[in-house]
Write an enzyme that holds these catalytic residues in place. Structure first.
Site, mmCIF file in Angstrom:
data_model
loop_
_atom_site.group_PDB
_atom_site.id
_atom_site.type_symbol
_atom_site.label_atom_id
_atom_site.label_comp_id
_atom_site.label_asym_id
_atom_site.label_seq_id
_atom_site.Cartn_x
_atom_site.Cartn_y
_atom_site.Cartn_z
ATOM 1 N N ASP A 68 -6.177 -4.771 -6.525
ATOM 2 C CA ASP A 68 -5.993 -3.595 -6.052
ATOM 3 C C ASP A 68 -4.451 -3.128 -6.292
ATOM 4 O O ASP A 68 -4.107 -1.977 -6.478
ATOM 5 C CB ASP A 68 -6.061 -3.394 -4.512
ATOM 6 C CG ASP A 68 -7.300 -4.235 -4.040
ATOM 7 O OD1 ASP A 68 -7.621 -5.055 -4.571
ATOM 8 O OD2 ASP A 68 -7.950 -3.726 -2.997
ATOM 9 N N ASP A 99 0.837 -1.572 -0.174
ATOM 10 C CA ASP A 99 -0.029 -0.061 -0.225
ATOM 11 C C ASP A 99 0.844 1.133 0.169
ATOM 12 O O ASP A 99 0.042 2.261 -0.123
ATOM 13 C CB ASP A 99 -0.957 -0.143 1.182
ATOM 14 C CG ASP A 99 -1.991 -0.971 0.898
ATOM 15 O OD1 ASP A 99 -2.606 -1.372 -0.050
ATOM 16 O OD2 ASP A 99 -2.394 -1.672 2.113
#
Length: 398
Positions: A174, A116
């Protein structure tokens, strides 16, 4: 013959006028929505201004603000939203707020514990550098790319998403979004290793992550010995063979972005395939804001996901610039509908309400009843980005 020609000309004129009126109406909505988003986001900023090391995340059931620390995967979105709104407003107070929030995630440039860092740093420091060209921001971006690169396995060909014992090497759709950080870092540093990792990840994802209809699985678990896919499933979707809406949005955005960065036709063709799946899916509502999963069992009595709609809108605007005219018109039409829908009373908050967030009705993680039918900071980010991209497409400037 003359009558037929006259009718054709009349039809063309009416069609042109209709499209022009629709475009002008959307432009007015975009300007009004960006002004509101600026005011609303500054209200949100003042809510966290005196909370050291905290960033907006969502809203609780009782309507109060929920924050996160810098380690949470969404921490970079609010700073990035403020940078977009500074570019729109040219307001020094917004710039100051954007800079302050951005500095709160600075330490994440060194994180190697998850994928992330791309979301966190590229949305915050990436946008900061875009508008200020600060040498210090450049260093942060390059350091973050180095950190993200440590999670790349050349046998698998992908960046590992999660360190979870139940899976050998999980990669989520993602993760396509984090590749932009690597591409930006290559531009800034001249180090092509970042770019090569991004291309390898996109190529491997293209090979293993999609069904024949263009829809994406959420997770692929890879074999680190031979590099093949061991299992494919939906961790956040309705069931393993369903099309989780935000996952399809990540895929559309990610391959559109990778085509921009590489000009590889395989990526453009795949983005078109994903777009076709989304636009022509029988369960896409008339307002073009998807249900949280395209195959959720109780459609039409299922919740919508404004975050997925916002990501899609932003991606459709950009994708429209890379494709032939007939597809471009289709993608812009869908993006305009999504922008109008998200800017309506159904999804757009009232000033000072919604804990300071811009959009209502997003879905985080349905299966765990986590962040369901609430505002989410990434929904706001991609909504504002869609507005800014549409504005740029129509050459609007202050």
């Amino acid at each position: 013959m003359k009558i037929s020609k006259l009718l054709l000309l009349t039809f063309c004129a009416l069609t042109f006028n209709s499209c022009y009126a629709k475009q002008k109406s959307t432009i007015n909505i975009v300007e009004k929505s960006l002004k509101f988003s600026t005011e609303q986001s500054m209200i949100l900023y003042h809510s966290v201004e005196k909370m050291p090391d905290k960033l907006p995340k969502t809203m609780s059931e009782d309507g109060t603000l929920v924050t996160s620390n810098d380690k949470w995967w969404t921490s970079g979105f609010f700073p990035g939203t403020l940078w977009y709104l500074y570019h729109f407003s040219n307001d020094e107070k917004v710039k100051s707020a954007a800079n302050e929030m951005t500095q709160r995630v600075k330490d994440q440039q060194y994180t190697t514990a998850n994928h992330d860092v791309g979301f966190i740093i590229n949305c915050s420091f990436g946008n900061a550098y875009r508008y200020t060209s600060s040498p210090a921001d450049k260093v942060v971006i390059i350091n973050a790319a180095r950190s993200l690169s440590t999670r790349f396995n050349p046998v698998v060909g992908c960046i590992k998403s999660w360190d979870r014992r139940e899976w050998e090497y999980p990669v989520i759709i993602d993760n396509m979004m984090n590749l932009e950080l690597l591409c930006v870092a290559t531009h800034l540093s001249g180090d092509s290793s970042f770019y090569k990792i991004a291309v390898s990840h996109a190529d491997t994802t293209l090979k293993y992550h999609f069904r024949t209809d263009g829809s994406a699985y959420h997770v692929v678990n890879y074999d680190t010995i031979n590099g093949g896919a061991k299992a494919k499933f939906n961790h956040q979707g309705a069931f393993d063979e369903s099309a989780w809406a935000r996952g399809q949005a990540w895929a559309l955005y990610g391959f559109t972005m990778m085509y921009r960065e590489t000009k590889k036709m395989a990526y453009l063709n795949h983005a078109i395939k994903i777009a076709n799946f989304i636009i022509h899916h029988p369960n896409l509502p008339e307002d073009k804001i998807p249900y949280w999963d395209f195959n959720a069992p109780k459609i039409p009595n299922e919740l919508r996901d404004a975050s997925a709609g916002a990501i899609m809108a932003s991606a459709f605007v950009e994708l429209s610039t890379f494709v032939p005219k007939n597809l471009s018109s289709e993608y812009i039409s869908v993006a305009e509908q999504q922008i109008r829908s998200l800017s309506s009373d159904k999804y757009l908050a009232k000033k000072g309400e919604n804990a300071g967030f811009i959009l209502k009705h997003s879905v985080g993680y349905m299966a765990k009843n986590s962040e369901v039918d609430v505002p989410l900071t990434y929904a706001d980010y991609y909504y504002v980005e869609a507005l800014m991209r549409y504005r740029q497409l129509n050459n609007i400037s202050k």
